[in-house]
Design a protein around this motif. Sequence first.
Motif, PDB file in Angstrom:
ATOM      1  N   ASN A  73      65.754  31.816 -32.747  1.00  0.00           N
ATOM      2  CA  ASN A  73      65.530  30.724 -33.697  1.00  0.00           C
ATOM      3  C   ASN A  73      66.425  29.538 -33.349  1.00  0.00           C
ATOM      4  N   PRO A  74      65.981  28.336 -33.684  1.00  0.00           N
ATOM      5  CA  PRO A  74      66.834  27.169 -33.459  1.00  0.00           C
ATOM      6  C   PRO A  74      67.959  27.123 -34.501  1.00  0.00           C
ATOM      7  N   SER A  75      69.042  26.494 -34.133  1.00  0.00           N
ATOM      8  CA  SER A  75      70.143  26.297 -35.071  1.00  0.00           C
ATOM      9  C   SER A  75      69.858  25.032 -35.876  1.00  0.00           C
ATOM     10  N   VAL A  76      69.744  25.182 -37.175  1.00  0.00           N
ATOM     11  CA  VAL A  76      69.401  24.077 -38.063  1.00  0.00           C
ATOM     12  C   VAL A  76      70.534  23.891 -39.064  1.00  0.00           C
ATOM     13  N   GLY A  77      70.770  22.648 -39.439  1.00  0.00           N
ATOM     14  CA  GLY A  77      71.739  22.337 -40.484  1.00  0.00           C
ATOM     15  C   GLY A  77      71.025  21.719 -41.665  1.00  0.00           C
ATOM     16  N   CYS A  78      71.520  22.017 -42.871  1.00  0.00           N
ATOM     17  CA  CYS A  78      70.924  21.476 -44.098  1.00  0.00           C
ATOM     18  C   CYS A  78      72.034  21.087 -45.065  1.00  0.00           C
ATOM     19  N   VAL A  79      71.954  19.883 -45.579  1.00  0.00           N
ATOM     20  CA  VAL A  79      72.901  19.395 -46.579  1.00  0.00           C
ATOM     21  C   VAL A  79      72.093  19.012 -47.817  1.00  0.00           C
ATOM     22  N   ILE A  80      72.529  19.488 -48.973  1.00  0.00           N
ATOM     23  CA  ILE A  80      71.877  19.158 -50.247  1.00  0.00           C
ATOM     24  C   ILE A  80      72.792  18.201 -51.010  1.00  0.00           C
TER      25      ILE A  80
END
Length: 147
Positions: free
Chosen positions: A26-33
Amino acid sequence: MKTQDEGHMRRAIELARAQHGRTGQNPSVGCVIVGPDGRRISEGATADGGRPHAEEMALGPLQGRGAKGAIAYVTLEPCRERTNGESACSKRLIEAGVSRVVIAVMDKHPKGSGGKAAIEAAGISVETGLCEAEAAALYEDFFASLA
């Protein structure tokens, strides 16, 4: 607003970069809320081995509806469908009640692409391409593996 958007997306890219090479296939993804008041309320990155996904990691501490009216900054288009049958990240963001999603890079994976359209179909504003050049390097190998 644009400067704040860039700052939040750059933080999402930092999170993804920190996990790069640790997420299996899987790709490395970042998420900020970011809450309606403009403050970061949660963040996450794809976990070791590729699961949970970044959006799931970021939404988890918010107990579902804690993201109502928030903005999600994601380095890669939230998935439309999961290979393991779990709820897709696009569906998780919709159910969490976010008001806007900002995406750096659109996904080319057949099960990933289409998340943007699903989010828009739910009436949520979606913007793409913010910090795209900066984030794109994280996904070159992933996209090459799809060929």
